[in-house]
Scaffold this active site. Structure first.
Site, PDB file in Angstrom:
ATOM      1  N   SER A 138       0.814  -1.083  -0.061  1.00 45.97           N
ATOM      2  CA  SER A 138       0.119   0.176   0.007  1.00 45.97           C
ATOM      3  C   SER A 138       0.928   1.374   0.179  1.00 45.97           C
ATOM      4  CB  SER A 138      -0.899   0.025   1.335  1.00 45.97           C
ATOM      5  OG  SER A 138      -1.498   1.331   1.471  1.00 45.97           O
ATOM      6  N   TYR A 151      -1.318  -0.433  10.219  1.00 40.70           N
ATOM      7  CA  TYR A 151      -1.471  -0.584   8.898  1.00 40.70           C
ATOM      8  C   TYR A 151      -0.390  -0.208   8.061  1.00 40.70           C
ATOM      9  CZ  TYR A 151      -3.367  -1.132   4.071  1.00 40.70           C
ATOM     10  OH  TYR A 151      -3.647  -1.421   2.644  1.00 40.70           O
TER      11      TYR A 151
END
Length: 179
Positions: A138, A151
């Site tokens: 990501s 995350y």
């Protein structure tokens, strides 16, 4: 026929990735904790003329990866491609998130990539398959977003892990992709 494995293939990026490889003639194994979603996606691929098999896999469970790996090897031999796509995006600040939430995200977003890569890299090496391992990352791995402490940390770890595997195992093409 080449075999491609896609985790988190019941929906989203995983589902579309599985469709893409099936449309190119690969046998696709759609691994997902949500077996109904995986079966639905596999059914769509088969209806479109592709070859797809759904498999229930909790990517956070190392033992399930071992069992899955043995099944894949017995049924199809070493795969040619593994796409570690399964993941979760828990929101919450560093202080607000519990240790259990941190651990859950680490298990799904990072450890599953390590488990899957280890199992299938060894199969590819043993079989002499010049395979590919793609780990979905990501933009959060290199950017700062409030509320994404865990995350972002797990995705940065995925990127770094992938770079190291690419150096350690030059016969495998290991890469990290941030969609």
């Amino acid at each position: 026929m080449k075999t491609a494995i896609v985790t988190g293939a019941g929906s989203g990026i995983g589902r579309e990735t599985a469709r893409l490889f099936a449309s190119q003639g690969d046998r696709v194994i759609l691994a997902d904790i949500d077996i109904d979603a995986a079966e639905s996606a596999a059914g769509e691929i088969v209806t479109a003329g592709g070859t797809a098999i759904a498999y229930r896999l909790d990517v956070a469970d190392e033992e399930q990866w071992e069992t899955f790996g043995k099944w894949v090897d017995a049924e199809f031999g070493a795969p040619h491609l593994l796409v570690n796509n399964a993941g979760i995006m828990d929101w919450g600040g560093f202080v607000e998130m519990t240790a259990q939430e941190w651990q859950r995200t680490m298990d799904i977003d990072l450890m599953s990539v390590i488990y899957g890569s280890r199992v299938f890299a060894q199969q590819m090496i043993d079989a002499g398959v010049h395979g590919q391992i793609v780990n979905i990352s990501s933009g959060a791995s290199t950017s700062i977003y409030e509320g994404w402490s865990i995350y972002g940390a797990t995705k940065a770890a995925v990127d770094h892990f992938t770079e190291i595997v690419a150096v350690e195992e030059p016969n495998l093409l290991a890469r990290s992709v941030a969609p």
